[in-house]
Design an enzyme around this catalytic site. Structure first.
Site, PDB file in Angstrom:
ATOM      1  N   ARG A 151     123.481 -10.434  99.419  1.00 34.80           N
ATOM      2  CA  ARG A 151     124.557  -9.548  98.964  1.00 34.80           C
ATOM      3  C   ARG A 151     125.848 -10.237  98.932  1.00 34.80           C
ATOM      4  NH1 ARG A 151     124.757  -4.131  98.752  1.00 34.80           N
ATOM      5  NH2 ARG A 151     123.292  -3.851 100.633  1.00 34.80           N
ATOM      6  N   TYR A 153     121.622  -6.712  93.773  1.00 35.45           N
ATOM      7  CA  TYR A 153     120.669  -5.491  93.781  1.00 35.45           C
ATOM      8  C   TYR A 153     121.227  -4.742  92.318  1.00 35.45           C
ATOM      9  CZ  TYR A 153     120.030  -6.950  98.467  1.00 35.45           C
ATOM     10  OH  TYR A 153     119.451  -7.869  99.636  1.00 35.45           O
ATOM     11  N   CYS A 192     118.276  11.025  80.968  1.00 32.32           N
ATOM     12  CA  CYS A 192     118.207  12.314  81.049  1.00 32.32           C
ATOM     13  C   CYS A 192     117.877  12.663  82.610  1.00 32.32           C
ATOM     14  CB  CYS A 192     117.110  12.735  80.419  1.00 32.32           C
ATOM     15  SG  CYS A 192     117.566  12.327  78.562  1.00 32.32           S
ATOM     16  N   GLU A 193     118.914  12.781  83.462  1.00 41.96           N
ATOM     17  CA  GLU A 193     118.813  12.935  84.753  1.00 41.96           C
ATOM     18  C   GLU A 193     120.528  13.064  85.222  1.00 41.96           C
ATOM     19  OE1 GLU A 193     116.460  12.162  87.389  1.00 41.96           O
ATOM     20  OE2 GLU A 193     114.907  11.133  86.085  1.00 41.96           O
ATOM     21  N   TYR A 238     121.878   5.250  96.182  1.00 40.33           N
ATOM     22  CA  TYR A 238     122.586   5.173  97.648  1.00 40.33           C
ATOM     23  C   TYR A 238     123.974   5.626  97.648  1.00 40.33           C
ATOM     24  CZ  TYR A 238     119.532   1.040  97.557  1.00 40.33           C
ATOM     25  OH  TYR A 238     118.661   0.128  97.393  1.00 40.33           O
ATOM     26  N   ARG A 245     122.415   1.432  91.984  1.00 39.18           N
ATOM     27  CA  ARG A 245     122.915   1.703  93.429  1.00 39.18           C
ATOM     28  C   ARG A 245     123.754   3.056  93.215  1.00 39.18           C
ATOM     29  NH1 ARG A 245     125.941  -1.081  95.692  1.00 39.18           N
ATOM     30  NH2 ARG A 245     124.850  -1.310  97.675  1.00 39.18           N
ATOM     31  N   GLU A 286     119.653 -15.532 106.255  1.00 37.58           N
ATOM     32  CA  GLU A 286     119.229 -14.933 104.936  1.00 37.58           C
ATOM     33  C   GLU A 286     120.165 -13.968 104.158  1.00 37.58           C
ATOM     34  OE1 GLU A 286     115.887 -12.515 106.074  1.00 37.58           O
ATOM     35  OE2 GLU A 286     114.759 -14.354 107.135  1.00 37.58           O
ATOM     36  N   PRO A 287     121.276 -14.648 103.718  1.00 41.40           N
ATOM     37  CA  PRO A 287     122.283 -13.664 103.112  1.00 41.40           C
ATOM     38  C   PRO A 287     121.817 -13.509 101.692  1.00 41.40           C
ATOM     39  CG  PRO A 287     123.034 -16.030 103.145  1.00 41.40           C
ATOM     40  CD  PRO A 287     121.895 -16.101 103.766  1.00 41.40           C
TER      41      PRO A 287
HETATM   42  N1  LLP Z   1     116.358 -10.546 104.808  1.00 46.49           N
HETATM   43  C1  LLP Z   1     115.431  -9.551 104.704  1.00 46.49           C
HETATM   44  C2  LLP Z   1     114.377  -9.539 105.428  1.00 46.49           C
HETATM   45  C3  LLP Z   1     115.939  -8.562 103.862  1.00 46.49           C
HETATM   46  O1  LLP Z   1     114.958  -7.275 103.703  1.00 46.49           O
HETATM   47  C4  LLP Z   1     117.024  -8.519 103.328  1.00 46.49           C
HETATM   48  C5  LLP Z   1     117.553  -7.129 102.549  1.00 46.49           C
HETATM   49  C6  LLP Z   1     117.795  -9.491 103.516  1.00 46.49           C
HETATM   50  C7  LLP Z   1     117.577 -10.562 103.918  1.00 46.49           C
HETATM   51  C8  LLP Z   1     119.398  -9.560 102.448  1.00 46.49           C
HETATM   52  O2  LLP Z   1     120.182  -8.764 102.934  1.00 46.49           O
HETATM   53  P1  LLP Z   1     121.717  -8.580 102.358  1.00 46.49           P
HETATM   54  O3  LLP Z   1     122.321  -9.959 102.950  1.00 46.49           O
HETATM   55  O4  LLP Z   1     121.571  -8.756 100.899  1.00 46.49           O
HETATM   56  O5  LLP Z   1     122.138  -7.638 103.113  1.00 46.49           O
HETATM   57  N2  LLP Z   1     118.947  -2.488  97.196  1.00 46.49           N
HETATM   58  C9  LLP Z   1     119.969  -2.301  98.549  1.00 46.49           C
HETATM   59  C10 LLP Z   1     119.899  -3.467  99.496  1.00 46.49           C
HETATM   60  C11 LLP Z   1     118.561  -3.730 100.084  1.00 46.49           C
HETATM   61  C12 LLP Z   1     118.494  -4.736 101.103  1.00 46.49           C
HETATM   62  C13 LLP Z   1     116.970  -5.093 101.402  1.00 46.49           C
HETATM   63  N3  LLP Z   1     116.778  -6.081 102.200  1.00 46.49           N
HETATM   64  C14 LLP Z   1     121.261  -1.902  98.028  1.00 46.49           C
HETATM   65  O6  LLP Z   1     121.247  -2.156  96.527  1.00 46.49           O
HETATM   66  O7  LLP Z   1     122.169  -2.102  98.725  1.00 46.49           O
END
Ligand code: LLP
Length: 415
Positions: A278, A371, A343-344, A317, A313, A275-276
């Site tokens: 990013r 994201y 305004c933050e 983070y 982001r 499930e990629p």
């Molecule tokens: N599968 C599930 C169940 C997830 O919760 C997520 C991400 C992914 C797959 C995908 O993960 P990735 O391959 O993108 O790392 N907003 C944050 C990232 C939140 C990720 C949430 N879940 C940021 O901007 O870094």
């Protein structure tokens, strides 16, 4: 940050064959800009280690759910990982295949489950005993059998930012490792569900893959324990999480990751799912913004027309994104804090960046494809940015800039 898709030519930053100055003149700022070729390349890189294997890649569309992005991946054969009924509707609108769609998330409502079942999705990734019962109930009412997988929380430390870490016992996600076997046994007695798989997802932006392998080994031990009881598992879904390079991170190559995964899976008969999010989109997009005001003071502030409502982001983070000049201005360089008009004090895109700035200059906030727009809001009544997809010399607006009217179009003044 330089890549074949984001290149400086004659001093001017281009996305593929489009000069960003031209794009800004035509479509304004702030604007998210995506390279179609970079998306395709990221897909090919991610899937290169899967040739000849029984595997399905489900793009975690929460990273970027623009229909143009979904349609690009759907045409390449991608499935989708969704976390809401809204995301499923986007899959359908983009021409994605519900039979390659898996439904993750800790809070699926009965309505969402019913809708997903009616669309014939591939699998529900179940997060709790109560959700398992709800899916069973909804399925039996509809005269269907729902394919399920238990999202097991392997209690492994992903060693990433705490807000994007999900695989520890204290996180809200998944079924406790120790409780999983029992819940599978219960699932065998439910007529509305079919046990299809097992899944986990331990966190996001992992630069060290070791925790992913640790989680994999724990999943495999469960698969074996289930097999010993006669409970067959058809697929193993390892979630997302593979990190990307924002700055100088040493990130795993997807092909190496796959090689190690298949090595550990060995001769077990399992379809592999991933499930990629990013990994497929982060480095295929940037946020184009223009300097409104320069405010040299104790710190030098460059106020730009993009803000935390556009790209959250850095504020949320402390994430670092490269910020580069689109034009070719040279000296004098100075350290600038790139901030938005919101305004933050948390409204910043980058701090202490060595840049040679003048008012009116264009800047590109790099690696903003994941994201970024999906987390944008209308805070401070700021219309959300436009999105443009570049393909060679062509640039298509794939989401229009929001109008001011749209900001309050759904609001009513009583009586
Ligand atoms: N599968 C599930 C169940 C997830 O919760 C997520 C991400 C992914 C797959 C995908 O993960 P990735 O391959 O993108 O790392 N907003 C944050 C990232 C939140 C990720 C949430 N879940 C940021 O901007 O870094």
């Amino acid at each position: 940050m330089e890549s074949p898709f984001f290149e400086r030519r004659g001093g001017r930053l281009h996305v593929e064959d489009v000069p960003l100055e031209d794009l800004a003149a035509l479509h304004g700022t702030p604007t998210y800009v995506y390279s179609r070729a970079a998306l395709v390349e990221a897909w090919q890189r991610f899937t290169s280690g899967l040739a000849g294997r029984d595997a399905l890649v489900c793009y975690a569309m929460k990273a970027n759910s623009n229909l143009a992005i979904l349609s690009t991946f759907a045409r390449l054969g991608a499935g989708f990982d969704i976390v809401s009924g809204g995301e499923l509707r986007r899959v359908l609108a983009a021409g994605g295949d519900p039979r390659k769609t898996i439904f993750s998330g800790v809070g699926k409502t009965a309505q969402e489950i019913g809708f997903a079942l009616a669309q014939g999705i591939r699998c529900f990734n179940v997060e709790s005993a109560s959700e398992l019962e709800c899916i069973d109930h909804v399925a039996r009412e509809a005269g269907k059998v729902a394919p399920i997988s238990l999202r097991v929380n392997p209690d492994v430390d992903a060693r990433t930012h705490p807000y994007i870490s999900t695989g520890l016992k204290e996180n809200k996600f998944g079924v406790d490792f120790d409780a999983a076997l029992d819940l599978y046994r219960r699932a065998t007695r439910l007529r509305g569900v079919h046990i299809a798989g097992i899944d986990c997802h331990i966190g996001s932006q992992l630069s060290d893959p070791a925790p992913l392998y640790e989680a994999l080994d724990r999943m495999l031990s469960l698969v074996d324990a289930l097999a010993a009881e006669g409970i067959g598992i058809e697929h193993l879904d390892l979630g997302g999480g593979l990190g990307v390079r924002y700055r100088d991170e040493n990130v795993p190559d997807p092909a190496d990751y796959m090689r190690e995964v298949f090595h550990r899976v060995g001769s077990r008969k399992l379809q592999l799912m991933f499930e990629p999010g990013r990994n497929l989109v982060a480095n295929a997009g940037l946020l184009l913004t223009r300097v409104i005001t320069l405010k040299p003071a104790t710190r030098n502030f460059a106020v730009v027309d993009a803000a935390m409502n556009d790209l959250l982001r850095p504020s949320l983070y402390s994430a670092w994104h490269a910020i580069v000049q689109v034009g070719s201005r040279v000296a004098p360089l100075a350290p600038w804090d790139i901030v938005g008009p919101v305004c933050e004090s948390a409204d910043f895109l980058g701090k202490e960046r060595q840049l040679a700035l003048a008012e009116g200059d264009l800047l590109a906030v790099m690696s903003a494809g994941a994201y970024g727009m999906v987390m944008a809001s209308n805070y401070n009544s700021r219309p959300r940015a436009a999105e443009v997809m570049v393909n060679g010399r062509s640039m298509d607006v794939v989401r229009e800039r929001e109008s001011f009217e749209s900001l309050y179009a759904l609001e009513h003044i009583p009586g």
